[in-house]
Design a protein around this motif. Structure first.
Motif, short mmCIF file in Angstrom:
data_model
loop_
_atom_site.label_atom_id
_atom_site.label_comp_id
_atom_site.label_asym_id
_atom_site.label_seq_id
_atom_site.Cartn_x
_atom_site.Cartn_y
_atom_site.Cartn_z
N LEU A 642 6.38 -19.11 27.29
CA LEU A 642 6.93 -19.56 28.19
C LEU A 642 7.96 -18.84 28.77
O LEU A 642 8.24 -18.61 29.97
CB LEU A 642 7.69 -20.93 27.72
N TYR A 653 8.81 -21.89 35.50
CA TYR A 653 9.40 -21.83 34.13
C TYR A 653 10.33 -23.11 33.93
O TYR A 653 10.26 -23.45 32.96
CB TYR A 653 9.93 -20.68 34.28
N TYR A 656 8.17 -26.37 33.37
CA TYR A 656 7.60 -26.37 32.18
C TYR A 656 8.68 -26.55 31.03
O TYR A 656 8.20 -27.30 30.16
CB TYR A 656 6.69 -24.89 31.74
N ARG A 678 -4.71 -28.83 36.75
CA ARG A 678 -3.91 -27.98 37.57
C ARG A 678 -4.24 -27.71 39.07
O ARG A 678 -5.59 -27.61 39.01
CB ARG A 678 -3.57 -26.87 36.87
N ARG A 705 2.22 -32.40 24.56
CA ARG A 705 2.90 -31.75 25.91
C ARG A 705 2.86 -30.25 25.58
O ARG A 705 2.79 -29.33 26.31
CB ARG A 705 4.09 -32.05 26.02
N VAL A 709 1.53 -27.26 28.20
CA VAL A 709 2.28 -26.09 28.71
C VAL A 709 1.60 -24.80 28.50
O VAL A 709 1.28 -24.09 29.32
CB VAL A 709 3.53 -26.36 28.13
N LEU A 712 -1.32 -24.63 30.66
CA LEU A 712 -1.02 -24.36 31.96
C LEU A 712 -0.68 -22.72 32.35
O LEU A 712 -1.06 -22.03 33.26
CB LEU A 712 0.44 -25.07 32.51
#
Length: 878
Positions: A642, A653, A656, A678, A705, A709, A712
């Motif tokens: 991330l 950023y 998320y 997505r 989750r 993320v 994604l």
């Protein structure tokens, strides 16, 4: 194959091992014992003793009890033997079979009677027998007394020359040994060296080139004790014998290396090992011994020579225990050399050869120890006891490691203190002791992996001596060396040393004009024509360097090439060309554009882009662009997190991060209505992409989750640009000296390192620093024109200064070191042109040609014109 364990080592026997052979052996024909022990330190005596008592038993390089049946005696002799012991006991060596007979006779017995007894025992026809003593054939009609046969003498029997396997090989070896024996007796033979070398050549010429057939020939060479005989000649006191032996041994070794296939090197290595064992008893600095030891090391370093750890290891032609003595010897020599280097770093001594040979012997040794350690985990108590002596040697290597590491700590401290005292200049020679320190540290790093805690000890020393290590890297790490190991922990290096190691992965720019890849490019077609010159050629043609020229412009040389690099990179990373996207928060940073596929040639252009960036680094040109962290991490083969996407897409950023930090209850309430999908925009329309199979039906909640993320990020920043990144990496690898190093190159650097290498310094150019690194030709520093120039420059904006610097040098962004990092100093040359003319430059030489303007105002006006981009970034036309 038989073995003897003694003094902590398992070894294939050899006539001069450092271990003592059993002191007594039983003779089957008489029940008596032969005492092999000797207090004599004379190697010549030992070698003769070896020839009398060594028994090959049909195997190469093995020792076993002498086995001889009772020699039949005539009736008269039998009667005499009942009352008295024969006056003579002597040994007959069977060259064709490799074993030894012990025989008893009276001095007045004839040679013919000995032949008859041999025929009775071995079945060899008398007419096929020849007895050789002291290099001469014994005649049938002679008595033993007339032949001067002494008690415990050693005779050579050449038999079955017609019926034995490889009779010609036996004959050639016998001829060579006979010649050597005559020389050892002091006979002066004409062309002795030529004769011995000729026999060696004949022997090698008849040796087959396939391993199975060649084995017998190596056995003959060893069974004849040819190595011992040649070493005996080397020790002979008679004039010329030592030189003859030295030349003959080197000739044999070099001929084998050059003519034998690699699959025969294992057998050849056994012969060289025999030479080493014989010669090492002289002195470790003996030239012939050092030559043989170095040859053995180089053979062991290759994969074609097998080493074993146990007697049962049939593949192990040379046991690991055979290698330990050489490692100890070389380590001790290395320690001595390092002590001398502390006193005088210019001392080189045997340091280079010792490091090279130690490295060679350590390759199979480390491998053998690793195998042994893995076997010991599941070994029984009996097996552990059996391997106790090998375990002792493993511990000895650890002690050597500790001693060498401690000594290197001292040496690095000396380097650091010398640098602080600025003593390095007088010691900075290409072949001094310091130049070998990195190689020693690398070997210690390899050894450290064998022992618990040893690696941390090494890294602690390197961290403590970081400054010295970095200086050694910059000064002595070479392109052909492998120093990537030191980047396992970047904390022991700095930017300068990491940059140096990374650039060593790129080829060196050639000085020869004919090796350069020539380009003639139209500025108006810069990107397209550059693509044709760089993207459509074989990589090999680019690795020598580039020669650049713009169409209809008179300038050539390095300055033009630097300008081309800068301009073509501006085009490659121009967002309007759809290849790369600039980061929202830092317009200098770029990552591949997922929508680049609109251009059918986009992947070819990404490969071209990778080549250009690698070539810019190779030519050390700062191009003013940097890569985004997402892009950099993928090139280095790292996972994307991330935090990596912060600059590439600040909005995503933030989104998320919010998902990960939201209250679990809120996420579980499905208020956001998120599933594992997505939305992606493709050519003007949006479509939904599942992040995993069945993603449309998987609801995002507090427990999944993080996975959501991660998927994604993977889909948006990895999958969507994977082809582009792959092609860029391939293009970059095309330029590297070894294309497989493309990930290693980026792994060896931090992102900040690559920023500085590609973009250069981010600081505003200092006028004072600029002035301090400028020289004058035709001007004096006190001239008004010089004073005006620096005053005008001081009032320019940072960008205007860069444009002027680019006009002057084709360098817009200085290296991190500033002006000292440029290839040479800048200069201002007094131009003879009238003040109506603009200044000109020779960018290759960093020279600005400045007319002697009559006023400050005129000079400022002229310089203002130069600092316009369209003027500062071009050369004059035809």
């Amino acid at each position: 194959m038989s073995f003897i364990r003694n003094h902590g080592g398992v070894f294939h026997g050899g006539p001069t091992t450092d271990h003592h052979l059993p002191s007594k052996r039983k003779l089957e024909d008489s029940g008596s014992l032969i005492d092999d022990s000797s207090d004599s330190n004379d190697l010549m005596s030992d070698l003769v003793s070896v020839r009398m008592r060594k028994d090959e038993g049909g195997a190469v390089n093995s020792w076993s009890p002498i086995k001889t049946p009772l020699s039949p005696l005539s009736e008269t002799q039998s009667q005499r033997s009942l009352s008295i012991w024969p006056h003579l006991q002597f040994f007959v060596r069977m060259m064709s079979e490799g074993n030894t007979m012990v025989m008893h006779a009276f001095p007045e017995d004839s040679v013919k009677s000995i032949h008859q007894r041999i025929q009775h025992i071995k079945g060899i026809p008398i007419h096929e027998q020849r007895l050789i003593y002291m290099g001469k054939q014994l005649q049938f009609e002679q008595t033993l007394a007339e032949c001067s046969i002494q008690n415990d003498a050693s005779l050579q029997l050449v038999g079955r020359m017609r019926s034995t396997e490889h009779p010609q090989a036996w004959q050639v070896m016998n001829d060579m040994i006979s010649v050597v024996y005559r020389m050892c007796r002091g006979e002066s033979l004409p062309n002795a060296l030529k004769t011995v070398k000729g026999l060696i050549d004949s022997y090698l010429n008849m040796t087959p080139r396939d391993s199975d057939s060649a084995l017998g020939y190596f056995q003959i060479f060893m069974s004849c004790s040819a190595p011992a005989v040649l070493v005996m000649l080397y020790l002979s006191p008679f004039t010329g014998n030592k030189d003859c032996a030295d030349s003959s041994v080197r000739h044999f070794v070099n001929s084998c290396r050059s003519t034998l296939s690699e699959e025969l090197h294992s057998q050849f290595a056994l012969v060289v090992l025999e030479f080493c064992k014989l010669l090492r008893r002289l002195h470790c600095d003996d030239p012939l011994y050092m030559f043989c030891r170095s040859t053995l090391g180089s053979l062991l370093e290759t994969d074609c020579v097998c080493c074993g750890t146990t007697e049962e290891d049939v593949k192990g032609l040379i046991l690991v225990q055979d290698i330990f003595p050489f490692v100890r010897e070389l380590a001790n020599s290395l320690l001595s050399d390092l002590d001398l280097s502390l006193e005088s770093p210019t001392y080189a001594g045997h340091l280079y050869s010792d490091v090279r040979d130690l490295r060679a012997f350590l390759v199979p040794l480390r491998s053998g120890i690793s195998v042994q350690q893995s076997l010991m985990v599941s070994a029984t108590d009996e097996e552990r006891h059996t391997d106790a002596m090998l375990t002792e040697e493993i511990e000895n290597l650890h002690f050597l490691y500790i001693e060498l590491l401690s000594k290197m700590d001292e040496c690095l401290k000396k380097v650091d203190s010398s640098l602080a005292d600025q003593e390095i200049t007088e010691w900075d020679t290409p072949y001094n002791a310091w130049s070998q320190y990195l190689s020693i540290l690398k070997e210690l790093h390899q050894i450290s992996k064998l022992y618990d805690g040893a690696e941390e000890e090494l890294w602690n020393v390197l961290t403590r001596q970081r400054s010295a290590v970095c200086q050694l890297i910059v000064r002595y790490a070479k392109r052909n060396d492998e120093h990537h190991w030191i980047l396992e922990r970047k904390c022991v290096t700095n930017f300068e040393s990491r940059r140096h190691l990374a650039l060593l992965m790129l080829p060196e720019v050639k000085d020869d004009y004919e090796e350069l890849h020539e380009m003639l490019i139209d500025r108006s077609q810069l990107l397209a024509e550059s693509f044709e010159y760089i993207g459509r050629v074989e990589p090999e043609s680019l690795r020598g360097g580039l020669f650049m020229e713009f169409k209809n412009e008179e300038a050539t040389g390095p300055g033009v090439l630097r300008e081309w690099f800068f301009l073509v990179c501006q085009e490659i990373f121009n967002p309007q060309n759809a290849l790369f996207v600039a980061c929202p928060n830092d317009k200098r940073r770029f990552f591949p554009n997922p929508a680049s596929k609109v251009d059918p040639l986009h992947l070819e252009y990404f490969r071209f882009s990778g080549r250009v960036i690698a070539l810019a680094l190779m030519h050390r040109v700062h191009v003013g662009v940097v890569l985004d962290r997402v892009f950099f991490q993928q090139l280095a083969g790292n996972e994307i997190t991330l935090e990596d996407i912060r600059d590439a897409d600040p909005h995503l950023y933030s989104s998320y991060k919010q998902i990960l930090e939201m209250d679990p209850g809120f996420i579980d309430s499905d208020s956001l209505g998120l599933t594992f999908v997505r939305e992606v925009e493709q050519l003007g329309h949006r479509e939904v992409v599942e992040l995993c199979p069945g993603g449309k039906n998987i609801v995002v909640h507090s427990k999944n989750r993080e996975n959501y993320v991660d998927l994604l990020i993977q889909d948006h920043f990895v999958t969507s640009i994977s082809e582009q990144v792959s092609q860029f990496a391939k293009g970059f690898g095309d330029i590297l000296s070894n294309s497989s190093l493309e990930s290693s190159f980026f792994q060896s650097l931090d992102l900040k390192d690559l920023d500085w290498m590609l973009h250069g310094s981010e600081d505003i150019i200092s006028v004072e620093d600029w002035k301090a690194h400028t020289e004058y030709q035709g001007y004096e520093e006190t001239d008004p024109q010089i004073s005006w120039f620096w005053e005008i420059l001081g009032r320019m904006t940072g960008e205007k200064r860069r444009v002027l610097l680019f006009f002057w040098t084709s360098v817009k962004y200085l290296p991190v070191e500033g002006f000292p990092g440029l290839a040479s100093s800048l200069s201002i040359y007094r131009s003879p042109e009238h003040e109506d003319h603009l200044p000109t430059s020779h960018t290759c030489f960093y020279r600005l040609c400045l007319p002697a303007y009559s006023s400050r105002a005129i000079m400022q006006d002229r310089l203002k014109v130069l600092t316009q981009d369209h003027i500062g970034c071009s050369f004059g036309t035809w």
